[in-house]
Design a protein around this motif. Structure first.
Motif, PDB file in Angstrom:
ATOM      1  N   LYS A 263       0.842  -1.188   0.000  1.00 39.19           N
ATOM      2  CA  LYS A 263       0.000   0.000   0.000  1.00 39.19           C
ATOM      3  C   LYS A 263       0.877   1.238   0.000  1.00 39.19           C
ATOM      4  O   LYS A 263       1.661   1.456   0.919  1.00 39.19           O
ATOM      5  N   LEU A 264       0.776   2.014  -1.046  1.00 39.87           N
ATOM      6  CA  LEU A 264       1.592   3.206  -1.187  1.00 39.87           C
ATOM      7  C   LEU A 264       0.767   4.430  -0.807  1.00 39.87           C
ATOM      8  O   LEU A 264      -0.403   4.546  -1.177  1.00 39.87           O
TER       9      LEU A 264
ATOM     10  N   PHE B  86      21.566   6.950 -11.269  1.00 38.90           N
ATOM     11  CA  PHE B  86      22.069   7.488 -10.013  1.00 38.90           C
ATOM     12  C   PHE B  86      21.846   6.450  -8.908  1.00 38.90           C
ATOM     13  O   PHE B  86      20.694   6.156  -8.552  1.00 38.90           O
ATOM     14  N   PRO B  87      22.899   5.847  -8.341  1.00 43.09           N
ATOM     15  CA  PRO B  87      22.704   4.822  -7.307  1.00 43.09           C
ATOM     16  C   PRO B  87      21.901   5.356  -6.122  1.00 43.09           C
ATOM     17  O   PRO B  87      22.201   6.427  -5.600  1.00 43.09           O
ATOM     18  N   MET B  88      20.882   4.606  -5.707  1.00 42.14           N
ATOM     19  CA  MET B  88      20.070   5.037  -4.573  1.00 42.14           C
ATOM     20  C   MET B  88      20.919   5.148  -3.313  1.00 42.14           C
ATOM     21  O   MET B  88      20.726   6.061  -2.499  1.00 42.14           O
ATOM     22  N   GLU B  89      21.861   4.227  -3.168  1.00 42.13           N
ATOM     23  CA  GLU B  89      22.731   4.273  -1.987  1.00 42.13           C
ATOM     24  C   GLU B  89      23.469   5.608  -1.907  1.00 42.13           C
ATOM     25  O   GLU B  89      23.623   6.201  -0.839  1.00 42.13           O
ATOM     26  N   LYS B  90      23.904   6.113  -3.071  1.00 41.70           N
ATOM     27  CA  LYS B  90      24.604   7.394  -3.109  1.00 41.70           C
ATOM     28  C   LYS B  90      23.659   8.538  -2.738  1.00 41.70           C
ATOM     29  O   LYS B  90      24.013   9.438  -1.982  1.00 41.70           O
ATOM     30  N   ALA B  91      22.431   8.478  -3.253  1.00 42.83           N
ATOM     31  CA  ALA B  91      21.453   9.528  -2.947  1.00 42.83           C
ATOM     32  C   ALA B  91      21.149   9.568  -1.452  1.00 42.83           C
ATOM     33  O   ALA B  91      21.098  10.640  -0.838  1.00 42.83           O
ATOM     34  N   LEU B  92      20.967   8.406  -0.855  1.00 44.71           N
ATOM     35  CA  LEU B  92      20.654   8.360   0.572  1.00 44.71           C
ATOM     36  C   LEU B  92      21.832   8.836   1.413  1.00 44.71           C
ATOM     37  O   LEU B  92      21.645   9.436   2.474  1.00 44.71           O
ATOM     38  N   SER B  93      23.062   8.578   0.922  1.00 49.16           N
ATOM     39  CA  SER B  93      24.241   9.020   1.676  1.00 49.16           C
ATOM     40  C   SER B  93      24.343  10.536   1.724  1.00 49.16           C
ATOM     41  O   SER B  93      24.992  11.100   2.603  1.00 49.16           O
ATOM     42  N   TYR B  94      23.689  11.235   0.769  1.00 49.77           N
ATOM     43  CA  TYR B  94      23.671  12.686   0.778  1.00 49.77           C
ATOM     44  C   TYR B  94      22.578  13.235   1.699  1.00 49.77           C
ATOM     45  O   TYR B  94      22.386  14.446   1.780  1.00 49.77           O
ATOM     46  N   GLY B  95      21.864  12.329   2.364  1.00 51.60           N
ATOM     47  CA  GLY B  95      20.783  12.784   3.231  1.00 51.60           C
ATOM     48  C   GLY B  95      19.492  13.023   2.480  1.00 51.60           C
ATOM     49  O   GLY B  95      18.537  13.581   3.027  1.00 51.60           O
ATOM     50  N   ALA B  96      19.424  12.597   1.207  1.00 51.65           N
ATOM     51  CA  ALA B  96      18.217  12.790   0.413  1.00 51.65           C
ATOM     52  C   ALA B  96      17.186  11.718   0.759  1.00 51.65           C
ATOM     53  O   ALA B  96      17.522  10.643   1.255  1.00 51.65           O
ATOM     54  N   THR B  97      15.943  12.008   0.497  1.00 48.04           N
ATOM     55  CA  THR B  97      14.867  11.027   0.642  1.00 48.04           C
ATOM     56  C   THR B  97      14.154  10.891  -0.691  1.00 48.04           C
ATOM     57  O   THR B  97      14.300  11.730  -1.580  1.00 48.04           O
ATOM     58  N   TRP B  98      13.376   9.801  -0.813  1.00 47.48           N
ATOM     59  CA  TRP B  98      12.629   9.567  -2.039  1.00 47.48           C
ATOM     60  C   TRP B  98      11.288   8.956  -1.664  1.00 47.48           C
ATOM     61  O   TRP B  98      11.217   8.103  -0.769  1.00 47.48           O
ATOM     62  N   GLN B  99      10.245   9.385  -2.329  1.00 46.18           N
ATOM     63  CA  GLN B  99       8.929   8.848  -2.051  1.00 46.18           C
ATOM     64  C   GLN B  99       8.796   7.447  -2.648  1.00 46.18           C
ATOM     65  O   GLN B  99       9.088   7.241  -3.830  1.00 46.18           O
ATOM     66  N   GLN B 100       8.352   6.505  -1.824  1.00 38.45           N
ATOM     67  CA  GLN B 100       8.194   5.141  -2.301  1.00 38.45           C
ATOM     68  C   GLN B 100       7.174   5.088  -3.424  1.00 38.45           C
ATOM     69  O   GLN B 100       6.084   5.643  -3.334  1.00 38.45           O
ATOM     70  N   GLY B 101       7.562   4.426  -4.509  1.00 40.36           N
ATOM     71  CA  GLY B 101       6.676   4.272  -5.649  1.00 40.36           C
ATOM     72  C   GLY B 101       6.731   5.401  -6.656  1.00 40.36           C
ATOM     73  O   GLY B 101       6.129   5.300  -7.723  1.00 40.36           O
ATOM     74  N   ALA B 102       7.434   6.489  -6.327  1.00 45.34           N
ATOM     75  CA  ALA B 102       7.510   7.636  -7.240  1.00 45.34           C
ATOM     76  C   ALA B 102       8.598   7.428  -8.288  1.00 45.34           C
ATOM     77  O   ALA B 102       9.553   6.677  -8.081  1.00 45.34           O
TER      78      ALA B 102
END
Length: 601
Positions: A214-215, A287-303
């Motif tokens: 459920k998103l 763009f590796p998600m691991e790299k994005a998260l290491s920058y303190g970024a967030t991403w909406q699930q399913g987006a």
């Protein structure tokens, strides 16, 4: 089934059917490819879908591209020793691996295609098809069409054992399936568009899909970032857009099968796709998600994120095949969305970012970068601080100081520094005051050439006041440093001036009557006059005016010192005439960018 460790044969890396030096992947694309192929060897031990021949193919390609890649190298060494490789934190889904490799292979076939990449692409496509639970018929048909129905040139590169390992049989079954589909269906009209990363085909649902998750409702976000994002000798000026939104339709959903993961931490990459009408090609969006998260970024699930670049000026014919670096814009946009801090529309950004080294890329031709930036027509532009030295080298010969005035340039060393400035809610009072001073300097350039203006002592002081207000004011810093260096061809002129100064300097002591040995000055007059006249023939043309003023100063000193009573009214008048000439001489020095001359020197 024998374990991969028992059936692994060491590839013949010297017989790779492609030249690794001809494979031009970005650092992010290379990392995704290598980790995907290493994960095949490390993360599916015991799976009947991944056998030794498939592992051999994957590690053969990975280590041909990067012989010292950590995970691929460790997996290879373990298998050669008969051990099971250690698992990695990357790619724990075969479908995700398949999608990543197919996307890279498709990009390689997009024009303008490199010859060696066209050799590597079908190998990656084969591995992608073999790792996917149920590859689509569109991909099977495209692979058959692209490969011409021929077998990939694995012979000599790896030692395949088709009688032992199912992946070889599965490949033949997939080929037969593609042949049957082609026989019973119209010609594949859309095959040519398959390699386009903007038009990837629909992917069927895996045989064992993950339970529905459920998103929450996806919040739409848009970030527009204006600037120039250099790539080699291409300086594209325009606006980059990241549009975060829900996927629309099955094609976009199938493009990123990992969207059903329970957490975005399991996404191998950011789900970014270029807008359908985007031109030119964007690189750096794998763009590796691991790299994005290491920058303190967030991403909406399913987006997903749709990215585009709109050039300010129409593309020239030779620019249509060029590529725009995007890692800088993606990173800044992610931080902006995460922190809910919009970009300041008065500030643009110049430069590019290297994901692998996590550093701002060096600016190799800052003058060309700034010429391209003129079309942005923004009050402020951020520019990498590393551009200063090469820019000063260019300005020392071109004296093209107007580059510093198209927009006020502010420097940054890191992405964090750039982010803090580009998300300012309003321009600070210090920046406003610095801008007023800089505008005053530019206004004076109507009467005086900018190079001459930069060497003016008063202007140097004004530039220093700007740097006290805004230490990262790149335009002021570059102009200040330019003004402190001699103009082209002035080294000989400075030498001439020093020779003249040495002769007239003692006579400036007449400013201070109490400490002046007037008799010593009288006795030296004749020799000084002769020497000053002698050196005139050797002087540069641009210093002869200064020599004339020095001669006038010496003549005024001689008239004053020739009076018997230096305390009389006439002597005071002659001394004032001497001091006027001395002041004129110092004004001339100021125009030359030299400090005032005094007897204390």
């Amino acid at each position: 089934m024998a374990s991969p460790a028992q059936g692994y044969d060491e590839p013949a890396f010297s017989k790779a059917p492609f030249d690794a030096d001809g494979i031009f992947l970005s650092q992010a694309e290379r990392q995704i490819a290598l980790e995907a192929m290493a994960s095949i060897a490390c993360n599916f031990q015991g799976s009947h879908h991944v056998d030794s021949d498939l592992i051999e193919k994957s590690l053969a390609i990975a280590l041909s591209l990067a012989p010292f890649h950590k995970h691929a190298r460790q997996a290879h060494e373990a298998l050669v020793d008969g051990r099971a490789p250690e698992t990695t934190t990357f790619f724990d889904s075969r479908s995700a691996i398949s999608e990543a490799l197919w996307r890279l292979a498709s990009d390689m076939t997009s024009p303008p295609a490199e010859p060696e990449e066209l050799k590597l692409a079908p190998l990656l496509m084969e591995i992608s098809l073999l790792t996917h639970p149920e590859p689509t018929t569109e991909r099977l048909l495209f692979y058959k069409t692209f490969s011409g129905g021929k077998r990939n040139p694995w012979a000599g590169f790896v030692s395949l054992q088709p009688d032992l390992y199912d992946s070889n049989k599965r490949l033949e079954n997939l080929k037969r399936e593609a042949k049957n589909v082609k026989r019973n269906a119209p010609a594949l009209s859309g095959a040519a568009s398959e390699p386009d990363s903007a038009t990837m085909p629909e992917t069927e649902t895996p045989a064992n899909p993950k339970p529905d998750i459920k998103l929450s409702k996806i919040r739409e976000e848009i970030r527009n970032l204006t600037g120039v994002f250099p790539n080699a000798d291409y300086f594209p000026a325009g606006t980059f857009t990241l549009h975060v939104r829900a996927p629309t339709g099955p094609v976009e959903n199938s493009r990123f099968p990992f969207l059903t993961e329970r957490t975005v931490k399991n996404y191998p990459i950011l789900p970014l796709l270029p807008a359908p009408d985007n031109s030119p090609t964007l690189i750096g969006i794998n763009f590796p998600m691991e790299k994005a998260l290491s920058y303190g970024a967030t991403w909406q699930q399913g987006a997903i994120g749709e990215v585009s670049f709109k050039p300010i000026l129409p593309l020239l014919e030779e620019e249509r095949a060029s590529k725009v670096r995007s890692a800088l814009q993606v990173t800044l946009s992610l931080k902006s969305i995460t922190n809910a801090t919009p970009f300041n529309p008065s500030i643009g950004v110049l430069g590019a970012y290297e994901l692998a080294s996590e550093s701002v890329r060096p600016v190799e031709d800052p003058a060309a970068l700034l010429r391209a930036a003129k079309s942005l027509d923004l009050p402020y532009l951020l520019i990498p601080a590393n551009a200063l030295t090469p820019l000063l080298e260019t300005l020392s010969s071109s004296e093209e100081l107007e580059l510093l005035f198209f927009s006020e340039l502010l420097s940054y060393n890191t992405l964090d520094e750039a982010y803090r400035v580009i998300t300012l809610p309003e321009i600070s009072p210090a920046m406003h005051e610095a801008s007023l001073i800089f505008a005053e300097i530019e206004a004076v350039s109507v009467r005086m050439p900018l190079p001459e203006l930069a060497r003016n002592i008063k202007v140097q002081e004004r530039l220093e006041s700007i740097l006290k207000l805004v230490p990262h004011h790149f335009s002021a810093l570059a102009m200040h440093k330019f003004g402190q260096s001699p103009s082209p061809g002035t080294s000989e002129a400075l030498s001439d001036i020093e020779r003249i100064d040495e002769l007239i300097l003692p006579y400036l002591a007449l400013r201070d009557e109490q400490s002046t040995d007037e008799n010593a000055l009288r006795n030296a007059l004749d020799n000084t006059d002769i020497e000053l006249a002698r050196i005139r023939a050797d002087l540069q043309d641009e210093t002869r005016g200064y020599h004339t003023m020095a001669a006038d100063l010496l003549e005024a000193a001689e008239i004053y010192l020739g009076l018997t009573n230096t305390t009389s009214a006439i002597a005071e008048q002659r001394l004032r005439e001497f001091l006027v000439i001395a002041d004129d001489l110092n004004r001339e020095r100021e125009q030359l960018g030299l400090p005032a001359l005094s007897a204390e020197d």
